[in-house]
Motif scaffolding. Structure first.
Motif, mmCIF file in Angstrom:
data_model
loop_
_atom_site.group_PDB
_atom_site.id
_atom_site.type_symbol
_atom_site.label_atom_id
_atom_site.label_comp_id
_atom_site.label_asym_id
_atom_site.label_seq_id
_atom_site.Cartn_x
_atom_site.Cartn_y
_atom_site.Cartn_z
ATOM 1 N N TYR A 237 1.473 -3.379 1.912
ATOM 2 C CA TYR A 237 0.943 -3.344 3.250
ATOM 3 C C TYR A 237 1.393 -4.703 3.901
ATOM 4 O O TYR A 237 1.679 -4.477 5.229
ATOM 5 N N SER B 97 -7.833 4.365 -4.400
ATOM 6 C CA SER B 97 -7.298 3.925 -5.738
ATOM 7 C C SER B 97 -8.611 3.510 -6.802
ATOM 8 O O SER B 97 -8.346 3.819 -7.800
ATOM 9 N N HIS C 264 -6.715 4.141 1.428
ATOM 10 C CA HIS C 264 -5.833 3.941 0.046
ATOM 11 C C HIS C 264 -6.486 3.204 -1.065
ATOM 12 O O HIS C 264 -6.565 3.407 -2.013
ATOM 13 N N GLU D 165 -1.127 -2.920 -3.979
ATOM 14 C CA GLU D 165 -1.382 -2.285 -2.343
ATOM 15 C C GLU D 165 -1.021 -3.212 -1.409
ATOM 16 O O GLU D 165 -0.556 -3.044 -0.177
#
Length: 226
Positions: free
Chosen positions: A125, A217, A213, A121
């Protein structure tokens, strides 16, 4: 280096390879373990550094045992500088390998597991940041170059590379506060609004989205364990 040479030869002989890109195949053991891959990368860099070793090259032109022989030509100065630049990567890889020692402590090991689970992740980003910086830098580079020669626009946003670097510095909070003051009074007013737009997209929207996020997660992972 000898270890990996033998393992690679054995892997190709036994056809234990993985197709990665088009016709490129790599030994499967390199992709099955992070430690093996890092060790192989480190061995490659060390071999490259050996071929570039300034001490060995200086022996060809100087009887002294020196690591810097710039007086014999620009080639040796450039070689020494490039050697120093390349050596930064093996130094980092040494610490990556040393990080495996954290598994001796359960608390540190748990922390690393959490960081590893969020690694992909984080990479996504970073990709979003590069895309945003590229888009806004391209737009800013199209603005007319007005103001004095030492103005912030001509200094930090004159072309796409300089604008891209400046926007990345802003996103990482490495941009000088004095430069923001110059931007606010720049003769090219749209420059200020483009900077505000970039800050709103990254610092306000994407940063908060990234935090949300990450939390989602982790919560999903906890529910899956239950």
């Amino acid at each position: 280096f000898i270890k990996h040479t033998a393992q690679i030869a054995k892997a190709y002989k036994e056809q234990r390879t993985v197709r990665c890109f088009r016709g490129l195949t790599l030994p499967s053991y390199l992709l099955s373990s992070r430690q093996e891959f890092v060790e192989f990368t480190l061995a490659v860099f060390l071999f490259v550094m050996l071929t570039m070793e300034p001490f060995l090259h200086c022996l060809n032109v100087d009887d002294r045992f020196v690591t810097n022989c710039c007086e014999h030509g620009e080639f040796y100065c450039t070689l020494s500088d490039n050697y120093d630049r390349i050596s930064t990567l093996p130094m980092l890889l040494y610490f990556v390998l040393a990080a495996d020692l954290i598994h001796l402590n359960i608390h540190l090991s748990s922390f690393v597991v959490i960081c590893t689970s969020l690694w992909w992740e984080f990479v996504l980003y970073l990709g979003a940041l590069v895309f945003l910086a590229t888009a806004f830098a391209s737009a800013i580079a199209c603005l007319p170059q007005t103001g004095l020669d030492d103005s912030v626009q001509l200094r930090d946003f004159y072309n796409w590379p300089s604008a891209f670097q400046s926007l990345l510095s802003m996103s990482l909070n490495m941009y000088s506060g004095n430069n923001f003051e110059e931007i606010s009074v720049a003769t090219e007013v749209p420059l200020k609004w483009w900077i505000i737009g970039f800050g709103a997209c990254w610092h306000v929207f994407l940063t908060n989205l990234m935090i949300a996020h990450f939390c989602e997660s982790q919560l999903r992972a906890e529910f899956e364990r239950i």
